[in-house]
Write a protein that holds these residues in place. Structure first.
Motif, PDB file in Angstrom:
ATOM      1  N   THR A 121      -3.979   6.375   8.501  1.00 36.44           N
ATOM      2  CA  THR A 121      -2.878   7.054   7.853  1.00 36.44           C
ATOM      3  C   THR A 121      -2.288   6.137   6.795  1.00 36.44           C
ATOM      4  N   SER A 122      -1.422   6.679   5.959  1.00 35.23           N
ATOM      5  CA  SER A 122      -0.804   5.859   4.916  1.00 35.23           C
ATOM      6  C   SER A 122       0.304   5.006   5.533  1.00 35.23           C
ATOM      7  N   LEU A 123       0.801   4.086   4.733  1.00 35.72           N
ATOM      8  CA  LEU A 123       1.887   3.207   5.178  1.00 35.72           C
ATOM      9  C   LEU A 123       3.262   3.854   5.004  1.00 35.72           C
ATOM     10  N   HIS A 124       3.289   5.117   4.571  1.00 33.76           N
ATOM     11  CA  HIS A 124       4.578   5.717   4.212  1.00 33.76           C
ATOM     12  C   HIS A 124       5.585   5.692   5.362  1.00 33.76           C
ATOM     13  N   HIS A 125       5.209   6.259   6.507  1.00 36.63           N
ATOM     14  CA  HIS A 125       6.156   6.323   7.617  1.00 36.63           C
ATOM     15  C   HIS A 125       6.540   4.939   8.113  1.00 36.63           C
ATOM     16  N   THR A 126       5.548   4.043   8.175  1.00 34.45           N
ATOM     17  CA  THR A 126       5.844   2.682   8.608  1.00 34.45           C
ATOM     18  C   THR A 126       6.815   2.016   7.641  1.00 34.45           C
ATOM     19  N   GLY A 127       6.596   2.228   6.348  1.00 30.12           N
ATOM     20  CA  GLY A 127       7.513   1.666   5.354  1.00 30.12           C
ATOM     21  C   GLY A 127       8.922   2.188   5.510  1.00 30.12           C
ATOM     22  N   GLN A 128       9.049   3.489   5.809  1.00 32.62           N
ATOM     23  CA  GLN A 128      10.372   4.076   6.016  1.00 32.62           C
ATOM     24  C   GLN A 128      11.040   3.513   7.268  1.00 32.62           C
ATOM     25  N   LEU A 129      10.257   3.311   8.308  1.00 34.58           N
ATOM     26  CA  LEU A 129      10.799   2.719   9.534  1.00 34.58           C
ATOM     27  C   LEU A 129      11.325   1.308   9.266  1.00 34.58           C
ATOM     28  N   LEU A 130      10.547   0.524   8.550  1.00 35.16           N
ATOM     29  CA  LEU A 130      10.951  -0.856   8.259  1.00 35.16           C
ATOM     30  C   LEU A 130      12.175  -0.889   7.340  1.00 35.16           C
ATOM     31  N   ALA A 131      12.281   0.095   6.449  1.00 31.52           N
ATOM     32  CA  ALA A 131      13.463   0.173   5.591  1.00 31.52           C
ATOM     33  C   ALA A 131      14.725   0.385   6.421  1.00 31.52           C
ATOM     34  N   GLN A 132      14.611   1.193   7.460  1.00 27.54           N
ATOM     35  CA  GLN A 132      15.758   1.411   8.355  1.00 27.54           C
ATOM     36  C   GLN A 132      16.113   0.131   9.099  1.00 27.54           C
ATOM     37  N   VAL A 133      15.101  -0.621   9.483  1.00 29.77           N
ATOM     38  CA  VAL A 133      15.330  -1.881  10.194  1.00 29.77           C
ATOM     39  C   VAL A 133      16.046  -2.874   9.276  1.00 29.77           C
ATOM     40  N   ARG A 134      15.582  -2.984   8.037  1.00 30.17           N
ATOM     41  CA  ARG A 134      16.219  -3.899   7.077  1.00 30.17           C
ATOM     42  C   ARG A 134      17.661  -3.480   6.805  1.00 30.17           C
ATOM     43  N   ALA A 135      17.873  -2.170   6.637  1.00 31.89           N
ATOM     44  CA  ALA A 135      19.219  -1.670   6.339  1.00 31.89           C
ATOM     45  C   ALA A 135      20.201  -1.998   7.454  1.00 31.89           C
ATOM     46  N   ALA A 136      19.680  -2.120   8.666  1.00 31.39           N
ATOM     47  CA  ALA A 136      20.533  -2.448   9.812  1.00 31.39           C
ATOM     48  C   ALA A 136      20.700  -3.959   9.988  1.00 31.39           C
ATOM     49  N   GLY A 137      20.114  -4.739   9.076  1.00 35.42           N
ATOM     50  CA  GLY A 137      20.248  -6.193   9.149  1.00 35.42           C
ATOM     51  C   GLY A 137      19.361  -6.836  10.194  1.00 35.42           C
ATOM     52  N   ARG A 138      18.312  -6.144  10.621  1.00 35.85           N
ATOM     53  CA  ARG A 138      17.398  -6.688  11.625  1.00 35.85           C
ATOM     54  C   ARG A 138      16.118  -7.172  10.961  1.00 35.85           C
ATOM     55  N   ASP A 139      15.367  -8.000  11.673  1.00 40.40           N
ATOM     56  CA  ASP A 139      14.136  -8.566  11.153  1.00 40.40           C
ATOM     57  C   ASP A 139      13.007  -7.537  11.242  1.00 40.40           C
ATOM     58  N   PRO A 140      12.456  -7.093  10.107  1.00 38.64           N
ATOM     59  CA  PRO A 140      11.395  -6.071  10.152  1.00 38.64           C
ATOM     60  C   PRO A 140      10.136  -6.557  10.859  1.00 38.64           C
ATOM     61  N   LEU A 141       9.910  -7.872  10.902  1.00 37.85           N
ATOM     62  CA  LEU A 141       8.726  -8.378  11.590  1.00 37.85           C
ATOM     63  C   LEU A 141       8.766  -8.057  13.077  1.00 37.85           C
ATOM     64  N   THR A 142       9.981  -7.917  13.617  1.00 34.41           N
ATOM     65  CA  THR A 142      10.120  -7.545  15.021  1.00 34.41           C
ATOM     66  C   THR A 142       9.507  -6.166  15.271  1.00 34.41           C
ATOM     67  N   ALA A 143       9.654  -5.291  14.286  1.00 33.99           N
ATOM     68  CA  ALA A 143       9.122  -3.929  14.423  1.00 33.99           C
ATOM     69  C   ALA A 143       7.599  -3.901  14.356  1.00 33.99           C
ATOM     70  N   LEU A 144       6.990  -4.940  13.808  1.00 34.58           N
ATOM     71  CA  LEU A 144       5.532  -4.989  13.683  1.00 34.58           C
ATOM     72  C   LEU A 144       4.851  -5.625  14.884  1.00 34.58           C
ATOM     73  N   GLU A 145       5.627  -6.178  15.811  1.00 36.06           N
ATOM     74  CA  GLU A 145       5.045  -6.875  16.956  1.00 36.06           C
ATOM     75  C   GLU A 145       4.155  -5.943  17.777  1.00 36.06           C
ATOM     76  N   GLY A 146       2.970  -6.446  18.101  1.00 40.19           N
ATOM     77  CA  GLY A 146       2.023  -5.663  18.889  1.00 40.19           C
ATOM     78  C   GLY A 146       1.088  -4.820  18.049  1.00 40.19           C
ATOM     79  N   SER A 147       1.335  -4.740  16.740  1.00 38.41           N
ATOM     80  CA  SER A 147       0.456  -3.991  15.842  1.00 38.41           C
ATOM     81  C   SER A 147      -0.406  -4.973  15.064  1.00 38.41           C
ATOM     82  N   GLU A 148      -1.361  -4.447  14.318  1.00 35.99           N
ATOM     83  CA  GLU A 148      -2.209  -5.278  13.468  1.00 35.99           C
ATOM     84  C   GLU A 148      -1.739  -5.244  12.020  1.00 35.99           C
ATOM     85  N   ILE A 149      -0.537  -4.712  11.792  1.00 35.73           N
ATOM     86  CA  ILE A 149       0.028  -4.654  10.447  1.00 35.73           C
ATOM     87  C   ILE A 149       0.693  -5.991  10.124  1.00 35.73           C
TER      88      ILE A 149
END
Length: 336
Positions: free
Chosen positions: A10-38
């Motif tokens: 699939t495209s990175l679109h949804h993942t990018g939107q998820l990470l944008a929400q994480v950044r907007a909340a002042g959290r580390d987006p790398l935390t959201a990638l844990e356990g994935s190969e992204i």
């Protein structure tokens, strides 16, 4: 468990939107990638495709980071119709909303939310139904919310004004606080634990002329969508042949070189072709193993360790970790 997606990328679109929400909340987006190969480096490549299972991992991580919010719904309501690329333009240039939804139903692969789309009418109401989910079981409700919210936004873009919803129903069961947040966001009655996922609105809207309708442009871009859909179908057929070869002996998987021989090409050509399709020998092997694992778990005749052996895993622990990554569930939970 619903069926595994035929196309696992699939495209990175949804993942990018998820990470944008994480950044907007002042959290580390790398935390959201844990356990994935992204990796962080992948995110700058707009043409990059990722495994759908990795998107699932990110969804789970972000939902766990913000239990008091409905991130999926937020993303859907902010996804303009343009995110669908050529298909989005086909929807915008249709003559009526009915025509636009007919095009969307024809090309579910271009929407990539895991559902098939159908339109019904009953007593003056239109029902847009999302069925046949083909993703991870534990995310079925989240993806249904994504489908409904993104189509609410898309229909609003197509109409040139907000689409007023009469009611929304979902198959899954959630906490009452979650349902309340959904009602507030969608502006209508939202009922969970229902037979179908659907959004209901005034059927009169279906035959309104759309503000950006253009018959010539619509015909041209719909033909382009049809060609793109055929390309996806050809890709799936070629990948299916590779899977059939691997299925013959999963306990001792055929090496890539042997698969290439059966595909009547060199190993180099096979690697290159898999690269064109943004996949790999390892990814396809995982998909085949996942399909077989689901069948054996449903039959209930074998213990987990026996299934692991038949699928070519060194031990049961390795199989359990892999199945958790593929489906979001432990093998025991899936079997139950």
């Amino acid at each position: 468990m619903s069926g595994w997606k035929s196309c696992s990328l699939t495209s990175l679109h949804h993942t990018g939107q998820l990470l944008a929400q994480v950044r907007a909340a002042g959290r580390d987006p790398l935390t959201a990638l844990e356990g994935s190969e992204i990796t962080a480096g992948m995110l700058s490549d707009l043409s990059r495709k990722i495994k759908i299972v990795d998107e699932y991992v990110v969804y789970r991580n972000v939902n766990a980071m913000f239990p008091e919010r409905n991130i999926t719904l937020e993303i859907g309501l902010n996804a303009r119709v343009s995110v669908y690329g050529l298909l989005g333009y086909a929807l915008l240039t249709a003559n009526t909303l009915r025509d636009a939804l007919s095009v969307a139903a024809e090309f579910p692969a271009l929407i990539a939310n895991g559902f098939n789309l159908s339109l019904e009418e009953y007593e003056g109401k239109a029902r847009l139904v999302f069925s046949g989910y083909s993703g991870a079981t534990d995310l079925k409700t989240a993806y249904a919310e994504l489908a409904v919210s993104s189509f609410t936004r898309s229909c609003s873009d197509i109409l040139g004004r907000d689409l007023p919803l009469a009611e929304v129903t979902f198959e899954g069961a959630v906490l009452s606080s979650h349902a309340t947040r959904c009602e507030h966001a969608l502006g209508c009655t939202v009922v969970y634990h229902q037979p179908r996922n659907m959004m209901v609105f005034d059927a009169a809207l279906l035959d309104e002329l759309l503000p950006l309708r253009d018959a010539v442009s619509h015909l041209e871009v719909t033909d382009a969508c049809r060609r793109q859909n055929r390309e996806y179908a050809a890709e799936r057929e070629w990948l299916h042949k590779v899977k059939v070869i691997l299925e013959k002996d999963l306990q001792n998987p055929r090496p890539l070189e042997e698969v290439a021989h059966h595909m009547h090409c060199s190993a180099r050509t096979l690697r290159r072709q898999l690269g064109v399709f943004k996949t790999s020998y390892r990814q396809i092997l995982d998909e085949v193993r996942f399909e077989k694992a689901k069948l054996m778990l449903k039959e209930g005749k074998l213990h987990t360790d026996q299934i692991a052996e038949r699928l070519g895993f060194c031990d049961g622990a390795g199989f359990r970790r892999a199945f958790q990554r593929w489906s979001g569930l432990a093998p025991g939970a899936y079997k139950a």
